[in-house]
Design a protein around this motif. Structure first.
Motif, PDB file in Angstrom:
ATOM      1  N   VAL A 118       9.470   2.293  -0.432  1.00 22.01           N
ATOM      2  CA  VAL A 118       9.843   1.135   0.950  1.00 22.01           C
ATOM      3  C   VAL A 118       9.520  -0.393  -0.661  1.00 22.01           C
ATOM      4  O   VAL A 118       8.627  -0.409  -1.315  1.00 22.01           O
ATOM      5  CB  VAL A 118       8.498   1.063   1.451  1.00 22.01           C
ATOM      6  CG1 VAL A 118       8.925  -0.516   2.584  1.00 22.01           C
ATOM      7  CG2 VAL A 118       8.716   2.278   2.776  1.00 22.01           C
ATOM      8  N   ASP A 119      10.688  -0.834  -0.753  1.00 22.93           N
ATOM      9  CA  ASP A 119      10.534  -2.451  -0.908  1.00 22.93           C
ATOM     10  C   ASP A 119       9.514  -3.488   0.139  1.00 22.93           C
ATOM     11  O   ASP A 119      10.402  -4.101   0.699  1.00 22.93           O
ATOM     12  CB  ASP A 119      11.935  -3.270  -1.123  1.00 22.93           C
ATOM     13  CG  ASP A 119      12.088  -4.636  -2.161  1.00 22.93           C
ATOM     14  OD1 ASP A 119      10.430  -4.800  -2.354  1.00 22.93           O
ATOM     15  OD2 ASP A 119      12.581  -5.131  -1.814  1.00 22.93           O
ATOM     16  N   SER A 120       8.188  -3.230  -0.392  1.00 21.45           N
ATOM     17  CA  SER A 120       7.005  -3.346   1.014  1.00 21.45           C
ATOM     18  C   SER A 120       7.021  -5.346   0.019  1.00 21.45           C
ATOM     19  O   SER A 120       6.081  -6.276   0.615  1.00 21.45           O
ATOM     20  CB  SER A 120       5.680  -2.898   0.664  1.00 21.45           C
ATOM     21  OG  SER A 120       5.564  -2.650  -0.717  1.00 21.45           O
ATOM     22  N   GLY A 121       7.896  -6.296  -1.330  1.00 20.35           N
ATOM     23  CA  GLY A 121       7.732  -7.460  -2.004  1.00 20.35           C
ATOM     24  C   GLY A 121       7.274  -6.922  -2.994  1.00 20.35           C
ATOM     25  O   GLY A 121       7.236  -7.935  -3.844  1.00 20.35           O
ATOM     26  N   MET A 122       7.477  -6.022  -3.984  1.00 20.66           N
ATOM     27  CA  MET A 122       7.946  -5.655  -5.373  1.00 20.66           C
ATOM     28  C   MET A 122       9.014  -6.576  -5.434  1.00 20.66           C
ATOM     29  O   MET A 122       9.964  -7.028  -6.572  1.00 20.66           O
ATOM     30  CB  MET A 122       7.585  -4.741  -5.871  1.00 20.66           C
ATOM     31  CG  MET A 122       7.461  -4.621  -7.304  1.00 20.66           C
ATOM     32  SD  MET A 122       6.028  -4.884  -8.440  1.00 20.66           S
ATOM     33  CE  MET A 122       6.099  -4.284  -8.963  1.00 20.66           C
ATOM     34  N   HIS A 123      10.004  -5.775  -5.153  1.00 19.16           N
ATOM     35  CA  HIS A 123      11.952  -6.157  -4.517  1.00 19.16           C
ATOM     36  C   HIS A 123      12.382  -5.957  -6.250  1.00 19.16           C
ATOM     37  O   HIS A 123      13.625  -7.112  -6.715  1.00 19.16           O
ATOM     38  CB  HIS A 123      11.890  -7.763  -5.310  1.00 19.16           C
ATOM     39  CG  HIS A 123      12.040  -8.381  -3.645  1.00 19.16           C
ATOM     40  ND1 HIS A 123      11.238  -7.783  -2.342  1.00 19.16           N
ATOM     41  CD2 HIS A 123      10.821  -9.323  -3.428  1.00 19.16           C
ATOM     42  CE1 HIS A 123      10.687  -8.202  -1.245  1.00 19.16           C
ATOM     43  NE2 HIS A 123      10.076  -9.550  -1.562  1.00 19.16           N
ATOM     44  N   ARG A 124      11.797  -4.454  -6.418  1.00 19.17           N
ATOM     45  CA  ARG A 124      12.644  -3.692  -7.662  1.00 19.17           C
ATOM     46  C   ARG A 124      13.308  -3.141  -7.190  1.00 19.17           C
ATOM     47  O   ARG A 124      14.436  -3.161  -6.328  1.00 19.17           O
ATOM     48  CB  ARG A 124      11.575  -3.104  -8.302  1.00 19.17           C
ATOM     49  CG  ARG A 124      11.153  -4.515  -9.319  1.00 19.17           C
ATOM     50  CD  ARG A 124      10.672  -3.543 -10.478  1.00 19.17           C
ATOM     51  NE  ARG A 124       9.737  -2.562 -10.182  1.00 19.17           N
ATOM     52  CZ  ARG A 124       8.557  -1.626 -11.194  1.00 19.17           C
ATOM     53  NH1 ARG A 124       7.830  -2.342 -12.120  1.00 19.17           N
ATOM     54  NH2 ARG A 124       7.507  -0.872 -10.418  1.00 19.17           N
ATOM     55  N   LEU A 125      12.449  -1.592  -6.172  1.00 14.90           N
ATOM     56  CA  LEU A 125      13.507  -0.487  -5.883  1.00 14.90           C
ATOM     57  C   LEU A 125      12.641  -0.304  -4.357  1.00 14.90           C
ATOM     58  O   LEU A 125      11.802  -0.937  -4.078  1.00 14.90           O
ATOM     59  CB  LEU A 125      13.521   0.659  -6.590  1.00 14.90           C
ATOM     60  CG  LEU A 125      13.601   0.739  -7.792  1.00 14.90           C
ATOM     61  CD1 LEU A 125      13.644   1.931  -8.739  1.00 14.90           C
ATOM     62  CD2 LEU A 125      14.958   0.594  -8.304  1.00 14.90           C
ATOM     63  N   GLY A 126      14.109   0.350  -3.559  1.00 14.71           N
ATOM     64  CA  GLY A 126      13.193  -0.050  -2.082  1.00 14.71           C
ATOM     65  C   GLY A 126      14.305  -0.226  -1.171  1.00 14.71           C
ATOM     66  O   GLY A 126      14.970  -1.368  -1.412  1.00 14.71           O
ATOM     67  N   PHE A 127      13.458   1.072   0.079  1.00 16.53           N
ATOM     68  CA  PHE A 127      14.807   0.395   1.571  1.00 16.53           C
ATOM     69  C   PHE A 127      13.858  -0.794   1.782  1.00 16.53           C
ATOM     70  O   PHE A 127      13.138  -1.060   1.622  1.00 16.53           O
ATOM     71  CB  PHE A 127      14.460   1.471   2.688  1.00 16.53           C
ATOM     72  CG  PHE A 127      15.975   2.325   2.362  1.00 16.53           C
ATOM     73  CD1 PHE A 127      16.627   2.385   2.513  1.00 16.53           C
ATOM     74  CD2 PHE A 127      15.019   3.494   1.404  1.00 16.53           C
ATOM     75  CE1 PHE A 127      17.890   3.679   1.755  1.00 16.53           C
ATOM     76  CE2 PHE A 127      16.281   4.794   1.353  1.00 16.53           C
ATOM     77  CZ  PHE A 127      17.427   4.296   0.980  1.00 16.53           C
ATOM     78  N   PRO A 128      14.791  -1.733   2.235  1.00 18.51           N
ATOM     79  CA  PRO A 128      14.070  -2.973   2.936  1.00 18.51           C
ATOM     80  C   PRO A 128      13.003  -2.436   4.478  1.00 18.51           C
ATOM     81  O   PRO A 128      13.485  -1.371   4.900  1.00 18.51           O
ATOM     82  CB  PRO A 128      14.416  -3.823   3.611  1.00 18.51           C
ATOM     83  CG  PRO A 128      16.041  -3.570   3.522  1.00 18.51           C
ATOM     84  CD  PRO A 128      15.984  -2.157   2.432  1.00 18.51           C
ATOM     85  N   PRO A 129      12.135  -3.667   4.940  1.00 13.90           N
ATOM     86  CA  PRO A 129      11.434  -2.436   5.925  1.00 13.90           C
ATOM     87  C   PRO A 129      11.950  -2.046   7.236  1.00 13.90           C
ATOM     88  O   PRO A 129      11.471  -1.460   7.676  1.00 13.90           O
ATOM     89  CB  PRO A 129      10.372  -3.227   5.905  1.00 13.90           C
ATOM     90  CG  PRO A 129       9.881  -4.341   4.444  1.00 13.90           C
ATOM     91  CD  PRO A 129      11.688  -4.484   4.238  1.00 13.90           C
ATOM     92  N   GLU A 130      12.797  -3.139   7.605  1.00 19.41           N
ATOM     93  CA  GLU A 130      13.853  -2.952   8.515  1.00 19.41           C
ATOM     94  C   GLU A 130      14.426  -1.543   8.391  1.00 19.41           C
ATOM     95  O   GLU A 130      15.542  -1.466   9.477  1.00 19.41           O
ATOM     96  CB  GLU A 130      14.184  -4.493   9.214  1.00 19.41           C
ATOM     97  CG  GLU A 130      15.416  -4.408   8.418  1.00 19.41           C
ATOM     98  CD  GLU A 130      15.031  -5.857   6.569  1.00 19.41           C
ATOM     99  OE1 GLU A 130      15.750  -5.649   6.065  1.00 19.41           O
ATOM    100  OE2 GLU A 130      13.348  -5.664   6.485  1.00 19.41           O
ATOM    101  N   ARG A 131      14.855  -1.571   7.485  1.00 24.46           N
ATOM    102  CA  ARG A 131      15.989  -0.315   7.822  1.00 24.46           C
ATOM    103  C   ARG A 131      14.979   1.191   7.505  1.00 24.46           C
ATOM    104  O   ARG A 131      15.926   2.281   6.794  1.00 24.46           O
ATOM    105  CB  ARG A 131      16.662  -0.554   6.007  1.00 24.46           C
ATOM    106  CG  ARG A 131      17.970  -1.806   6.909  1.00 24.46           C
ATOM    107  CD  ARG A 131      18.811  -1.731   5.863  1.00 24.46           C
ATOM    108  NE  ARG A 131      19.548  -0.552   5.328  1.00 24.46           N
ATOM    109  CZ  ARG A 131      19.328  -0.634   4.548  1.00 24.46           C
ATOM    110  NH1 ARG A 131      19.808  -0.671   2.702  1.00 24.46           N
ATOM    111  NH2 ARG A 131      20.878   0.977   3.808  1.00 24.46           N
TER     112      ARG A 131
END
Length: 374
Positions: A125-138
């Motif tokens: 999950v991309d919880s705020g680092m904004h490197r890797l991960g799905f946006p929270p809404e997805r």
């Protein structure tokens, strides 16, 4: 006679630091992070030292996982960045690896895979680092796709990374933590969230798994130390010797560019270590060094193969005297790699991972002297 520079690796200290991570989170399991050649300490020897303690290991890529398997490591291994192309899935399955999934193409590749064993997945999950991960809404949609494909994926966990768990200001950490807690509760998902600073200082983030990394090697990642981080033991000691001594009058420049000038009649020790070994060329005059267990300082710019230190107040020091660039001296005195890093305007991670292959590693402690596989 061999050049005296070496990196002594204390495997007992590594095990001590891992046990501390477990003690701080008794309801969690700790995956030992061994990426970047175990932060410069030696991938396979460190993995072997943690056998019987660590239930799983984590690396950045398939090549690192393959080295562990070739080294006889049979425990689960997590690929923290997942696969880099769909063809790697065959090796992931063959080696019995776990993998992070952080993007649509990885998810699609896994679900399009032919028949085989299901692969344990940590959904990032991309919880705020904004490197890797799905946006929270997805995240929920991706989670459902995986949960509905048990032939392809199993043992699902939510994974994320904190941007500021090391900082005294907890505002952004709390924002990330609240988002992840809500997601995990809604999905009924076990989590792997806590990195080294969160393991040391943010117990509310401890999940089914934690990911201690640099703390395993004795470096304190916190902006301000705490009672737990002060218990960390250094694993690497970068050790050399004085190979020459110069007696200089006041006013003499030392090293390239004459950056440091003797303020008084001085004794200058030449040390067999330089930026060609991985010691940071950006180290400033005054960077601490231990000579025979006593603190002194760098005097002049670091050269490729040598550096110079001020021995004026250490009359007992001479050719052959022990020099510790960071770590534990023979008399027990410790010079933290974190302190050295601050004088280089960097962090311990870059110093530890930057020690180059020409510096031999020497392993000490449990489970015995492991050979250097390089």
């Amino acid at each position: 006679m061999a050049r005296p520079l070496r990196a002594d690796i204390d495997l007992d200290a590594l095990r001590h630091n891992y046990r501390l991570a477990m003690e701080l989170a008794p309801d969690s399991r700790a995956v030992a992070v061994l990426k970047a050649d175990a932060y410069g300490h030696g991938l396979v020897p460190c993995a072997r030292a943690l056998e019987g303690l660590a239930p799983a290991y984590a690396v950045a890529c398939l090549e690192e996982a393959e080295r562990l398997r070739e080294g006889g490591i049979s425990a689960p291994i997590v690929l923290l960045e997942g696969i880099f192309e769909a063809a790697e899935l065959e090796r992931v399955e063959a080696l019995g690896l776990w993998m992070a999934i952080h993007s649509d193409w990885q998810l699609d590749a896994l679900l399009a895979r032919g028949p085989g064993r299901p692969i344990p997945v940590w959904l990032k999950v991309d919880s705020g680092m904004h490197r890797l991960g799905f946006p929270p809404e997805r995240v929920e949609a991706a989670w459902r796709r995986l949960a509905e494909a048990p032939a392809h994926a199993c043992d699902l966990h939510l994974m994320s990374h904190f941007a500021t768990a090391d900082a005294e200001d907890t505002a952004y950490f709390r924002r990330q933590s609240a988002l992840l807690s809500e997601l995990a509760e809604r999905l009924g998902a076990p989590t792997c969230l806590a990195n080294s600073p969160a393991t040391l200082a943010r117990p509310e983030s401890h999940g089914a798994w934690n990911r201690p990394g640099v703390m395993l090697y004795g470096s304190d990642p916190l902006e301000r130390d705490n009672a737990a981080s002060r218990r960390l033991a250094p694993v690497m000691t970068l050790r050399s010797e004085i190979i020459a001594v110069r007696e200089l009058p006041a006013g003499e420049p030392v090293g390239y560019g004459g950056r440091w000038v003797t303020p008084r009649p001085s004794r200058i020790g030449v040390v067999a270590c330089g930026y060609g070994d991985g010691y940071d060329r950006h180290a400033v005059d005054g960077t601490p060094v231990l000579v025979e267990g006593h603190r002194t300082a760098l005097a002049g710019k670091v050269s490729m193969d040598m550096l110079t230190v001020d021995l004026t107040d250490l009359p007992q020091a001479g050719i052959g005297s022990e020099v510790v660039l960071w770590g534990r001296a023979s008399n027990g005195e410790v010079l933290s790699v974190d302190e050295v890093a601050r004088h280089c305007d960097t962090i311990s991670y870059t110093l530890l991972t930057g020690v180059l292959p020409r510096v031999p590693r020497r392993y000490h402690g449990a489970p015995g002297n492991a050979p250097d596989p390089r």
